[in-house]
Scaffold this motif. Structure first.
Motif, PDB file in Angstrom:
ATOM      1  N   LEU A  93       0.818  -1.225   0.000  1.00  0.00           N
ATOM      2  CA  LEU A  93       0.000   0.000   0.000  1.00  0.00           C
ATOM      3  C   LEU A  93       0.845   1.266   0.000  1.00  0.00           C
ATOM      4  O   LEU A  93       0.595   2.185  -0.776  1.00  0.00           O
ATOM      5  CB  LEU A  93      -0.900   0.024   1.231  1.00  0.00           C
ATOM      6  CG  LEU A  93      -2.303  -0.525   1.101  1.00  0.00           C
ATOM      7  CD1 LEU A  93      -3.079  -0.301   2.401  1.00  0.00           C
ATOM      8  CD2 LEU A  93      -3.057   0.162  -0.037  1.00  0.00           C
ATOM      9  N   ARG A 106      -2.952   3.507  -9.145  1.00  0.00           N
ATOM     10  CA  ARG A 106      -2.763   2.127  -8.683  1.00  0.00           C
ATOM     11  C   ARG A 106      -3.378   1.146  -9.678  1.00  0.00           C
ATOM     12  O   ARG A 106      -2.820   0.084  -9.932  1.00  0.00           O
ATOM     13  CB  ARG A 106      -3.390   1.932  -7.303  1.00  0.00           C
ATOM     14  CG  ARG A 106      -2.754   0.750  -6.589  1.00  0.00           C
ATOM     15  CD  ARG A 106      -3.644   0.040  -5.583  1.00  0.00           C
ATOM     16  NE  ARG A 106      -4.008   0.856  -4.444  1.00  0.00           N
ATOM     17  CZ  ARG A 106      -4.752   0.397  -3.444  1.00  0.00           C
ATOM     18  NH1 ARG A 106      -5.178  -0.859  -3.441  1.00  0.00           N
ATOM     19  NH2 ARG A 106      -5.088   1.170  -2.452  1.00  0.00           N
ATOM     20  N   ALA A 301      -7.905 -13.581  -8.206  1.00  0.00           N
ATOM     21  CA  ALA A 301      -8.385 -12.724  -7.113  1.00  0.00           C
ATOM     22  C   ALA A 301      -8.990 -11.445  -7.697  1.00  0.00           C
ATOM     23  O   ALA A 301     -10.028 -10.967  -7.247  1.00  0.00           O
ATOM     24  CB  ALA A 301      -7.234 -12.377  -6.162  1.00  0.00           C
ATOM     25  N   ASP A 304     -12.315 -12.630 -10.075  1.00  0.00           N
ATOM     26  CA  ASP A 304     -13.441 -13.190  -9.320  1.00  0.00           C
ATOM     27  C   ASP A 304     -14.096 -12.146  -8.422  1.00  0.00           C
ATOM     28  O   ASP A 304     -15.266 -12.288  -8.053  1.00  0.00           O
ATOM     29  CB  ASP A 304     -12.983 -14.369  -8.441  1.00  0.00           C
ATOM     30  CG  ASP A 304     -12.645 -15.594  -9.270  1.00  0.00           C
ATOM     31  OD1 ASP A 304     -12.756 -15.523 -10.512  1.00  0.00           O
ATOM     32  OD2 ASP A 304     -12.258 -16.631  -8.675  1.00  0.00           O
ATOM     33  N   ASN A 305     -13.308 -11.148  -8.017  1.00  0.00           N
ATOM     34  CA  ASN A 305     -13.841 -10.155  -7.092  1.00  0.00           C
ATOM     35  C   ASN A 305     -14.170  -8.828  -7.756  1.00  0.00           C
ATOM     36  O   ASN A 305     -14.451  -7.852  -7.059  1.00  0.00           O
ATOM     37  CB  ASN A 305     -12.843  -9.922  -5.959  1.00  0.00           C
ATOM     38  CG  ASN A 305     -12.723 -11.145  -5.074  1.00  0.00           C
ATOM     39  OD1 ASN A 305     -13.712 -11.601  -4.511  1.00  0.00           O
ATOM     40  ND2 ASN A 305     -11.525 -11.683  -4.948  1.00  0.00           N
ATOM     41  N   TRP A 307     -16.781  -7.946  -9.162  1.00  0.00           N
ATOM     42  CA  TRP A 307     -18.147  -7.549  -8.782  1.00  0.00           C
ATOM     43  C   TRP A 307     -18.182  -6.823  -7.438  1.00  0.00           C
ATOM     44  O   TRP A 307     -19.046  -5.970  -7.223  1.00  0.00           O
ATOM     45  CB  TRP A 307     -19.074  -8.774  -8.769  1.00  0.00           C
ATOM     46  CG  TRP A 307     -18.757  -9.763  -7.675  1.00  0.00           C
ATOM     47  CD1 TRP A 307     -17.868 -10.792  -7.720  1.00  0.00           C
ATOM     48  CD2 TRP A 307     -19.337  -9.805  -6.368  1.00  0.00           C
ATOM     49  NE1 TRP A 307     -17.844 -11.469  -6.520  1.00  0.00           N
ATOM     50  CE2 TRP A 307     -18.739 -10.891  -5.676  1.00  0.00           C
ATOM     51  CE3 TRP A 307     -20.299  -9.041  -5.698  1.00  0.00           C
ATOM     52  CZ2 TRP A 307     -19.070 -11.218  -4.356  1.00  0.00           C
ATOM     53  CZ3 TRP A 307     -20.628  -9.365  -4.381  1.00  0.00           C
ATOM     54  CH2 TRP A 307     -20.016 -10.451  -3.727  1.00  0.00           C
ATOM     55  N   VAL A 308     -17.212  -7.147  -6.552  1.00  0.00           N
ATOM     56  CA  VAL A 308     -17.179  -6.486  -5.241  1.00  0.00           C
ATOM     57  C   VAL A 308     -16.761  -5.026  -5.413  1.00  0.00           C
ATOM     58  O   VAL A 308     -17.377  -4.110  -4.852  1.00  0.00           O
ATOM     59  CB  VAL A 308     -16.198  -7.203  -4.280  1.00  0.00           C
ATOM     60  CG1 VAL A 308     -16.118  -6.473  -2.943  1.00  0.00           C
ATOM     61  CG2 VAL A 308     -16.608  -8.658  -4.069  1.00  0.00           C
ATOM     62  N   ARG A 309     -15.712  -4.833  -6.213  1.00  0.00           N
ATOM     63  CA  ARG A 309     -15.238  -3.463  -6.441  1.00  0.00           C
ATOM     64  C   ARG A 309     -16.296  -2.644  -7.193  1.00  0.00           C
ATOM     65  O   ARG A 309     -16.530  -1.474  -6.895  1.00  0.00           O
ATOM     66  CB  ARG A 309     -13.908  -3.484  -7.204  1.00  0.00           C
ATOM     67  CG  ARG A 309     -12.784  -4.157  -6.410  1.00  0.00           C
ATOM     68  CD  ARG A 309     -11.419  -4.005  -7.091  1.00  0.00           C
ATOM     69  NE  ARG A 309     -11.409  -4.562  -8.433  1.00  0.00           N
ATOM     70  CZ  ARG A 309     -11.174  -5.849  -8.728  1.00  0.00           C
ATOM     71  NH1 ARG A 309     -10.921  -6.715  -7.756  1.00  0.00           N
ATOM     72  NH2 ARG A 309     -11.171  -6.266  -9.964  1.00  0.00           N
ATOM     73  N   GLU A 310     -16.980  -3.303  -8.127  1.00  0.00           N
ATOM     74  CA  GLU A 310     -18.057  -2.607  -8.860  1.00  0.00           C
ATOM     75  C   GLU A 310     -19.183  -2.215  -7.907  1.00  0.00           C
ATOM     76  O   GLU A 310     -19.754  -1.130  -8.009  1.00  0.00           O
ATOM     77  CB  GLU A 310     -18.623  -3.520  -9.968  1.00  0.00           C
ATOM     78  CG  GLU A 310     -17.692  -3.632 -11.166  1.00  0.00           C
ATOM     79  CD  GLU A 310     -17.955  -4.887 -12.003  1.00  0.00           C
ATOM     80  OE1 GLU A 310     -19.015  -5.537 -11.827  1.00  0.00           O
ATOM     81  OE2 GLU A 310     -17.079  -5.229 -12.833  1.00  0.00           O
ATOM     82  N   ALA A 311     -19.488  -3.102  -6.964  1.00  0.00           N
ATOM     83  CA  ALA A 311     -20.560  -2.811  -5.997  1.00  0.00           C
ATOM     84  C   ALA A 311     -20.186  -1.603  -5.145  1.00  0.00           C
ATOM     85  O   ALA A 311     -21.017  -0.713  -4.918  1.00  0.00           O
ATOM     86  CB  ALA A 311     -20.812  -4.033  -5.111  1.00  0.00           C
ATOM     87  N   ALA A 312     -18.928  -1.566  -4.695  1.00  0.00           N
ATOM     88  CA  ALA A 312     -18.499  -0.457  -3.842  1.00  0.00           C
ATOM     89  C   ALA A 312     -18.599   0.863  -4.601  1.00  0.00           C
ATOM     90  O   ALA A 312     -19.051   1.882  -4.071  1.00  0.00           O
ATOM     91  CB  ALA A 312     -17.075  -0.693  -3.348  1.00  0.00           C
ATOM     92  N   ALA A 314     -20.584   1.467  -7.266  1.00  0.00           N
ATOM     93  CA  ALA A 314     -22.001   1.774  -7.524  1.00  0.00           C
ATOM     94  C   ALA A 314     -22.635   2.370  -6.270  1.00  0.00           C
ATOM     95  O   ALA A 314     -23.398   3.342  -6.344  1.00  0.00           O
ATOM     96  CB  ALA A 314     -22.749   0.504  -7.941  1.00  0.00           C
ATOM     97  N   TYR A 315     -22.294   1.818  -5.131  1.00  0.00           N
ATOM     98  CA  TYR A 315     -22.858   2.324  -3.867  1.00  0.00           C
ATOM     99  C   TYR A 315     -22.408   3.764  -3.636  1.00  0.00           C
ATOM    100  O   TYR A 315     -23.216   4.624  -3.257  1.00  0.00           O
ATOM    101  CB  TYR A 315     -22.430   1.430  -2.703  1.00  0.00           C
ATOM    102  CG  TYR A 315     -22.920   1.934  -1.374  1.00  0.00           C
ATOM    103  CD1 TYR A 315     -24.228   1.683  -0.942  1.00  0.00           C
ATOM    104  CD2 TYR A 315     -22.092   2.686  -0.544  1.00  0.00           C
ATOM    105  CE1 TYR A 315     -24.698   2.163   0.273  1.00  0.00           C
ATOM    106  CE2 TYR A 315     -22.557   3.177   0.673  1.00  0.00           C
ATOM    107  CZ  TYR A 315     -23.855   2.909   1.075  1.00  0.00           C
ATOM    108  OH  TYR A 315     -24.318   3.390   2.272  1.00  0.00           O
ATOM    109  N   LYS A 318     -24.361   5.995  -5.925  1.00  0.00           N
ATOM    110  CA  LYS A 318     -25.753   6.148  -5.469  1.00  0.00           C
ATOM    111  C   LYS A 318     -25.821   7.085  -4.264  1.00  0.00           C
ATOM    112  O   LYS A 318     -26.697   7.938  -4.182  1.00  0.00           O
ATOM    113  CB  LYS A 318     -26.312   4.788  -5.022  1.00  0.00           C
ATOM    114  CG  LYS A 318     -26.794   3.916  -6.150  1.00  0.00           C
ATOM    115  CD  LYS A 318     -27.488   2.710  -5.542  1.00  0.00           C
ATOM    116  CE  LYS A 318     -27.456   1.536  -6.493  1.00  0.00           C
ATOM    117  NZ  LYS A 318     -28.092   0.346  -5.914  1.00  0.00           N
ATOM    118  N   ARG A 322     -27.831  10.537  -3.985  1.00  0.00           N
ATOM    119  CA  ARG A 322     -28.863  10.767  -2.963  1.00  0.00           C
ATOM    120  C   ARG A 322     -28.570  12.050  -2.197  1.00  0.00           C
ATOM    121  O   ARG A 322     -29.453  12.851  -1.933  1.00  0.00           O
ATOM    122  CB  ARG A 322     -28.888   9.596  -1.979  1.00  0.00           C
ATOM    123  CG  ARG A 322     -29.716   8.418  -2.467  1.00  0.00           C
ATOM    124  CD  ARG A 322     -29.675   7.281  -1.429  1.00  0.00           C
ATOM    125  NE  ARG A 322     -29.709   5.998  -2.092  1.00  0.00           N
ATOM    126  CZ  ARG A 322     -28.957   4.954  -1.768  1.00  0.00           C
ATOM    127  NH1 ARG A 322     -28.081   5.033  -0.787  1.00  0.00           N
ATOM    128  NH2 ARG A 322     -29.075   3.821  -2.421  1.00  0.00           N
TER     129      ARG A 322
END
Lengths: 329, 256
Positions: A93, A106, A301, A304-305, A307-312, A314-315, A318, A322
């Motif tokens: 990091l 990064r 890694a 497969d993940n 979708w997790v980074r995309e979710a974070a 997207a959230y 959103k 809001r």
């Protein structure tokens, strides 16, 4: 290992003589170069390459050790190994952050690793087969890393130098921890001693290769020395490492796997046998025993993940939308 | 020991149950090393695993003292077969995708926060001290895993589907956490144990609040599994132990 970061590095630069002279003056005066300071393009490029390779090495280096977290022989060793691997991730990091100060993201750096464009230290392409390998990695691999990194604490580029100060403190703790694993094995049963000797036999030569090619074959080294990115040559650092490590092996009662290794009174250091450079280049070019596995593991890694980074992301979008909507009301 | 009537083996078993939960979940999190979604999450999962491992070590050492037969943390962790492991089934469930790991963590942490908080009032000073330290840790685990579940639930369609699936997959393992059998009741009567059944309301409130923010649906209580507290496990535990105990089983009686 980070001498390997300069393999193939192209330090060529196009600034005019006055600019380069002024820059060199600052470097020679031991003034730190900071991210917003003017710097030659070649300096920036060389550093991005070296720091990124260092960061990638920390990340890929988590894999051979991670291979033993679930199987560590005692709870104390398991906790120490988990903490150590966490430290390596932390080093990754800071290093990515240091590279980012030079204007590269990064994501770009990680993409370069995953596409095979960027390299990482050749050492992590060797397998950690037994528990003694965990001791040996700490003792030799972290030991060799420290030899490389202590001079980097005085690197002319400020963020890299400062990151190295913290990294070195943690690495030296890891090195002592690794040596202590070896000491415990060497004081143990015949089986444990044999395990320790076998690990040394397998890791000694690859550890020497961490310092990179002989000085005579090390391209672009002079420019990096002049810019004080590098303070010692590959062979100088390798020699320091051998001289420090041989007595440690003797204390453990282990035999170095090099029949030509002997003390040379005249130079005040050890002479050693020839390094198998064919093996070195094979591993650097991707044909070591674990190269494919390591890259596969990193890509898996990442993919497969995704979708997790995309979710974070997207959230976050959103939430921002809001908040804007609320503010507009 | 505060109560003379309490048999050491009863308290020993109670502490082992608690230790096994933390060790097995910590072991599962250790499997993520090198494979996490981001570098930051790599560190967080290792960090949470390390906290749990630390808690397990304190508990095993204490269990060994209670037993009084000279067994230490490593004897208890590495030399017991699966039928003697007393962890809840939830913690031995495979990591699955990241959603499964996060839901498992939310379920566990939402239970452990009120559990450790109540345990700080235990008449057993050692357990009260372990509880005080562990409480701070699991509060962070709960915050971390809840924030992830909210992002996964309210992220993309795919992350929503995966997290709803994970909830359904693990829901039936949550109820075991609140079970009180004769052993737990006996220790509760001595003022040592926590009344796990009484923590259900807080767990429900915590989980419901997270699910609401995550736009996820609380699954129906249509099925549940238990047996872990008496050593009747799923098939997963044997594989966890074969890795965990590999060295001690292969090279018995050595120092490492």
């Amino acid at each position: 290992m980070y001498s390997q970061g300069l393999i193939g590095a192209d330090g060529s630069t196009h600034e005019d003589a006055a600019f380069l002279e002024a820059f060199q003056k600052r470097v020679d005066a031991e003034l730190k170069i900071e991210p917003n300071d003017p710097m030659p393009a070649g300096y920036r490029k060389t550093l991005v390459r070296q720091i990124a390779q260092h960061a990638h090495s920390e990340i890929v280096g988590m894999l051979p050790e991670g291979n033993w977290i679930t199987r560590a022989p005692t709870l104390r060793r398991k906790a120490a190994l988990l903490a150590k691997v966490q430290d390596e991730g932390g080093h990754g990091l800071y290093l990515y952050s240091a590279a980012e100060t030079l204007g590269v993201s990064r994501e770009e750096l990680v993409d370069q690793l995953l596409s095979g464009k960027a390299k990482y230290s050749s050492i992590f392409n060797y397998p950690a087969i037994t528990w003694a390998d965990i001791g040996t990695i700490g003792w030799l691999v972290d030991g060799a890393a420290i030899m490389n990194q202590i001079p980097l604490c005085r690197c002319s580029f400020g963020p890299y130098a400062r990151a190295m100060i913290r990294v070195c403190k943690e690495e030296s703790f890891h090195q002592r921890q690794g040596y202590e694993i070896m000491l415990t094995l060497c004081k143990g049963s015949e089986e444990q001693k044999a395990m320790a000797q076998d690990a040394l036999d397998r890791w000694w030569w690859p550890s020497l290769m961490m310092f990179g090619p002989h000085d005579a074959d090390s391209t672009h080294s002079d420019q990096s020395m002049a810019w004080k990115i590098k303070r010692f040559t590959n062979d100088e650092l390798r020699q320091k490492f051998i001289d420090a490590t041989v007595p440690q092996a003797e204390f453990l009662g282990l035999t170095m796997p090099d029949p030509d290794l002997k003390w040379n009174e005249q130079k005040g250091g050890y002479d050693h046998g020839e390094i198998d450079w064919d093996e070195f280049w094979r591993v650097v070019k991707g044909d070591g025993i674990c190269n494919r596995d390591r890259m596969k593991a990193r890509r898996k890694a990442h993919d497969d993940n995704a979708w997790v980074r995309e979710a974070a992301l997207a959230y976050a979008e959103k939430t921002a939308a809001r908040e804007t909507a609320v503010a507009a009301e | 020991m505060p109560n003379a009537d309490l048999k050491p083996e009863t308290l020993f078993k109670y502490v082992l149950r608690l230790a096994d939960d933390q060790l097995i979940l910590g072991q599962r999190l250790g499997e993520w090393c090198g494979h996490a979604p981001t570098l930051e999450e790599e560190l967080a999962l290792a960090n949470i695993g390390l906290d749990l491992l630390g808690q397990a070590r304190s508990l095993y050492s204490y269990a060994g003292e209670i037993e009084g037969k000279g067994r230490g943390e490593d004897d208890l962790a590495f030399l017991r077969p699966e039928r003697e492991y007393l962890n809840a089934l939830l913690v031995e469930q495979p990591n699955g995708d990241f959603a499964v790991t996060i839901v498992r963590q939310v379920f566990h942490a939402a239970f452990m926060v009120p559990f450790w908080r109540a345990m700080t009032a235990s008449s057993d000073e050692t357990l009260a001290a372990i509880a005080a330290k562990s409480l701070k840790e699991v509060e962070y685990h709960l915050r971390h895993s809840s924030e992830w579940l909210i992002r996964l639930g309210d992220g993309t369609q795919e992350s929503h589907r995966r997290s709803q699936d994970a909830l359904e997959e693990l829901w039936g393992y949550a109820s075991e956490l609140f079970e009180m059998d004769a052993l737990a009741e006996e220790i509760l009567d001595c003022g040592i144990a926590v009344d796990a059944a009484a923590l259900k309301a807080e767990w429900d409130a915590t989980v419901n609040a997270v699910l609401e923010r995550a736009a996820l649906t609380r699954p129906a209580d249509s099925w549940s599994q238990s047996g872990g507290r008496s050593g009747r496990h799923s098939e997963h535990l044997g594989h966890i132990l074969s890795e965990l105990q590999y060295m001690q089983r292969t090279y018995p009686g050595l120092s490492w």
